[in-house]
Design a protein around this motif. Structure first.
Motif: not given
Length: 215
Positions: A65-67, A71-72, A115-117, A214-215
């Motif tokens: 996701l960061r790539a 924002l993660v 994005k809160a994992l 969401l992605a």
């Protein structure tokens, strides 16, 4: 009449004063680098037994996701225990309080485009439901993912040595062994991590995010 001599302006006097706003402008994001970020937030809660693979999958997904400009943040359960929930034990009540604190933090981040994992066990259904309801009230995206690795596989992995300590009588209250784990009945996704690679597990979760926009 006597002429009065004038002193030519110095170089310093010809230089306009530096604006404080200009000097600090580089500290703020420009429209260009803002465009490089995806600002659709969401909470992705990965629940499952100790050593199920929750954190490993979350970090694999976070890298992808960061790539892509998202924002993660990965909210690690051990770090939360140390810095936010220090002093809490492992009774049902304390576990519930811990999950609600993490849920509050995750929703706050997600509501602001992150994005809160969350790879946190959260063993009780009512605790997880309360977190989902918090997100629903603020219309913040929330996904519950069950990393459904069997306890037999988790005990072999035993990343933190918890199962060995429990077997040796050095630890009690281990989730899924001598403390309950309430399996999610209808998660948004169930991952059988023992049957696929970490990359495949993360890819299935990424596919869910894409399906939900969401992605």
């Amino acid at each position: 009449m006597t002429a009065t001599a004038t002193t030519p302006p110095t170089r310093a006097s010809l230089t306009p004063p530096t604006s404080s706003a200009a000097s600090t402008a580089s500290a703020f994001p420009t429209s260009t680098n803002r465009e490089n970020h995806v600002t659709t937030g969401a909470t992705v809660w990965l629940t499952g037994l100790p050593s199920a693979g929750k954190t490993t999958i979350a970090r694999e997904l976070a890298d992808r996701l960061r790539a892509e400009g998202h924002l993660v943040e990965v909210l690690d359960g051990d770090e939360i225990r140390e810095f936010i929930s220090a002093g809490l034990g492992f009774s049902r009540e304390d576990r519930h309080v811990n999950v609600q604190r993490i849920g509050f933090l995750a929703e706050l981040l997600a509501r602001n485009g992150v994005k809160a994992l969350v790879p946190v066990i959260a063993p009780y259904a009512d605790s997880r439901d309360a977190v989902r309801e918090r997100h629903q009230k603020s219309a913040t995206a929330y996904l519950e993912v069950h990393v459904a690795t069997p306890v037999e596989v988790c005990s072999v992995r035993d990343v933190k040595g918890l199962y060995a300590k429990q077997a040796a009588g050095e630890l009690t209250g281990l989730t899924g062994v001598d403390d309950p784990y309430e399996t999610p009945e209808s998660p948004d996704l169930r991952i059988e991590s023992q049957d696929q690679t970490v990359q495949e597990s993360a890819a299935s979760l990424y596919a869910l995010l894409s399906e939900r926009g969401l992605a």
